[in-house]
Design an enzyme around this catalytic site. Structure first.
Site, short mmCIF file in Angstrom:
data_model
loop_
_atom_site.label_atom_id
_atom_site.label_comp_id
_atom_site.label_asym_id
_atom_site.label_seq_id
_atom_site.Cartn_x
_atom_site.Cartn_y
_atom_site.Cartn_z
N ARG A 219 42.19 27.93 41.02
CA ARG A 219 42.02 28.00 42.36
C ARG A 219 43.38 27.34 42.53
O ARG A 219 42.75 25.85 41.78
CB ARG A 219 41.09 28.48 43.37
CG ARG A 219 40.62 29.80 42.83
CD ARG A 219 39.09 30.16 43.67
NE ARG A 219 38.11 30.96 43.24
CZ ARG A 219 37.01 31.02 43.17
NH1 ARG A 219 36.82 30.22 41.78
NH2 ARG A 219 35.96 31.99 42.94
N HIS A 326 48.42 32.18 44.30
CA HIS A 326 47.03 32.62 43.70
C HIS A 326 47.47 33.76 43.03
O HIS A 326 46.35 34.25 42.04
CB HIS A 326 46.32 33.06 44.59
CG HIS A 326 44.50 33.55 43.85
ND1 HIS A 326 44.14 32.40 44.22
CD2 HIS A 326 44.32 34.82 44.25
CE1 HIS A 326 42.55 32.76 43.83
NE2 HIS A 326 42.73 34.20 43.75
N ARG A 329 46.47 33.35 38.83
CA ARG A 329 45.07 33.47 38.32
C ARG A 329 44.88 35.11 38.13
O ARG A 329 43.64 34.63 36.82
CB ARG A 329 43.85 32.70 39.53
CG ARG A 329 42.67 32.93 39.52
CD ARG A 329 42.12 32.96 40.55
NE ARG A 329 40.41 33.02 40.61
CZ ARG A 329 39.32 32.27 40.09
NH1 ARG A 329 39.29 31.55 40.06
NH2 ARG A 329 38.58 33.80 40.61
N HIS A 352 32.50 33.43 38.85
CA HIS A 352 31.98 34.49 39.41
C HIS A 352 30.57 34.72 39.22
O HIS A 352 30.49 34.53 38.14
CB HIS A 352 32.82 35.69 39.77
CG HIS A 352 33.98 35.68 40.53
ND1 HIS A 352 33.72 35.92 41.84
CD2 HIS A 352 34.92 35.64 40.44
CE1 HIS A 352 35.28 36.48 42.58
NE2 HIS A 352 35.56 35.71 41.69
N TYR A 361 39.50 43.43 36.01
CA TYR A 361 39.82 43.44 34.63
C TYR A 361 39.20 43.79 33.33
O TYR A 361 40.32 43.29 32.47
CB TYR A 361 40.21 41.30 34.68
CG TYR A 361 40.43 40.66 35.40
CD1 TYR A 361 41.81 39.95 35.98
CD2 TYR A 361 39.44 40.36 36.49
CE1 TYR A 361 42.28 39.79 37.42
CE2 TYR A 361 39.82 39.76 37.72
CZ TYR A 361 41.15 39.84 38.12
OH TYR A 361 41.41 38.76 39.33
#
Length: 396
Positions: A219, A326, A329, A352, A361
């Site tokens: 990030r 962003h 990422r 996460h 993803y």
């Protein structure tokens, strides 16, 4: 003689027997003809019912229900809910010291901008379900994004859930199914070729920032908070232990990473190691605690200044659409998934603690589908080659 035969009850002017006195509460008829119920609460305070009743029976039924609530320890002080939503919500945020600074800022903004204008001066016990429905619809009708409305609704619901726990209200009026779910539009995936088009045109001191943001899936705040000692170019890893964020009224602040799983070590593809080594040599601050990425004044990077002065120009020079930093990422996460990273590996790389984001993803691509089909074909052919009869069945 007459009285002795008929008895005293038949005498003229005899009184009807009084009804037995109520064990709990009392009812009286008002001059208007309606009935008022009063009772003494468990706190010793004598209170009237919040409304009057058309019949005495209705008033007595209300008293019976109220007594049952007191006996079942479900009674709520009607005066407790008179605190305004604005006051209670402000205290609610202040009483959560473990909230991250950015979260405190977000909650304050949502409260000030979207909740308080409608409910700030309203007592908690006067907020009802229809009020919440109309408030939410009004925000959407005014053009507030669905994502922001969902965030505001979730905050509102959490505050009122605590009010229920505090026995200030009986029931949370935020009961709209699905209203707190965010449905953000899917962000674009930048191709590797587009990333390098950006790298070719962006100011030289920001080339490594783009590459590390993409291929390590970091990030913005994690990138700008990196120190020399966090980067091990011999081992090809970057350690994330903090982030640098801007807080309204406080400026730039170093804090813990965004999520509970935020502190992590990420492996860096060898492709960008030489670029990172050159960057550290030419642009990083001195010392182990020196920042890796800084501006021309050798100070910390600010997202707003970077977007305005550097990012917008680089997108234009690279002939790319208006994407967010962003999104790099997002691209890195997608590349990692396409490279075969498991759910757990993606979770670790993305920082996460739940599988929800990682699963995003794991979508199939045409190439991945063809690869699966090729492997299935090879497995099936191998099995058939070992079984001649099966081969005959499969190839009539």
């Amino acid at each position: 003689m007459f009285s002795s035969i008929c008895g005293p009850s038949s005498r003229l002017g005899a009184q009807e027997p009084k009804p037995p006195k109520r064990r709990f509460g009392r009812v009286r008829k008002l001059p208007s003809g309606r009935y008022q119920a009063r009772y003494q609460g468990p706190d010793g305070v004598d209170r009237p019912a919040p409304e009057t009743f058309a019949t005495k029976t209705d008033a007595e039924v209300w008293l019976t229900r109220t007594e049952a609530q007191i006996l079942d320890d479900e009674w709520i002080d009607p005066d407790a809910g008179k605190i305004t939503l604005g006051k209670y919500a402000t205290d609610w945020i202040d009483e959560r010291p473990k909230l991250r600074p950015r979260t405190v800022e977000l909650y304050g903004y949502l409260l000030r901008k979207h909740i308080a204008p409608t409910f700030g001066d309203i007592p908690l016990n006067e907020i009802k379900e229809p009020h919440v429905r109309r408030w939410r619809k009004k925000l959407l009708d005014e053009g507030v994004s669905e994502v922001t409305v969902a965030k505001a609704y979730r905050l509102f619901k959490a505050i009122l859930s605590t009010a229920v726990d505090d026995q200030l209200i009986k029931r949370n009026p935020c009961r709209i199914k699905g209203a707190g779910q965010e449905k953000s539009p899917e962000r674009p995936v930048v191709t590797v070729a587009q990333v390098y088009r950006l790298v070719d045109v962006i100011e030289h001191r920001y080339r490594a920032l783009v590459l590390l943001g993409t291929f390590a899936s970091l990030r913005w705040g994690e990138l700008t908070g990196l120190r020399r000692k966090d980067l091990d170019l011999d081992a090809g890893t970057v350690k994330v232990e903090r982030q640098l964020i801007q807080i309204t009224g406080k400026g730039l602040v170093f804090t813990d990473p965004k999520s509970a799983a935020g502190k992590r070590t990420v492996a860096i593809p060898a492709l960008i190691l030489d670029e990172l080594k050159a960057h550290v040599k030419d642009f990083a601050q001195n010392g182990d605690d020196g920042l890796i990425f800084v501006g021309p004044d050798d100070g910390p990077l600010r997202n707003t200044n970077f977007n305005r002065r550097v990012w917008a120009k680089a997108l234009q020079d690279a002939d790319l659409p208006k994407i967010h930093f962003h999104d790099l990422r997002h691209t890195g996460n997608t590349l990692a998934a396409s490279a075969g990273a498991s759910i757990r590996e993606l979770m670790a790389r993305m920082s996460h603690s739940s599988t929800r984001a990682a699963l995003i993803y794991q979508h199939s691509t045409d190439e991945r589908q063809r690869e699966v089909a090729r492997k299935l074909d090879a497995l099936a052919r191998g099995a058939l080659d070992k079984d001649p009869l099966g081969t005959q069945r499969a190839r009539p």
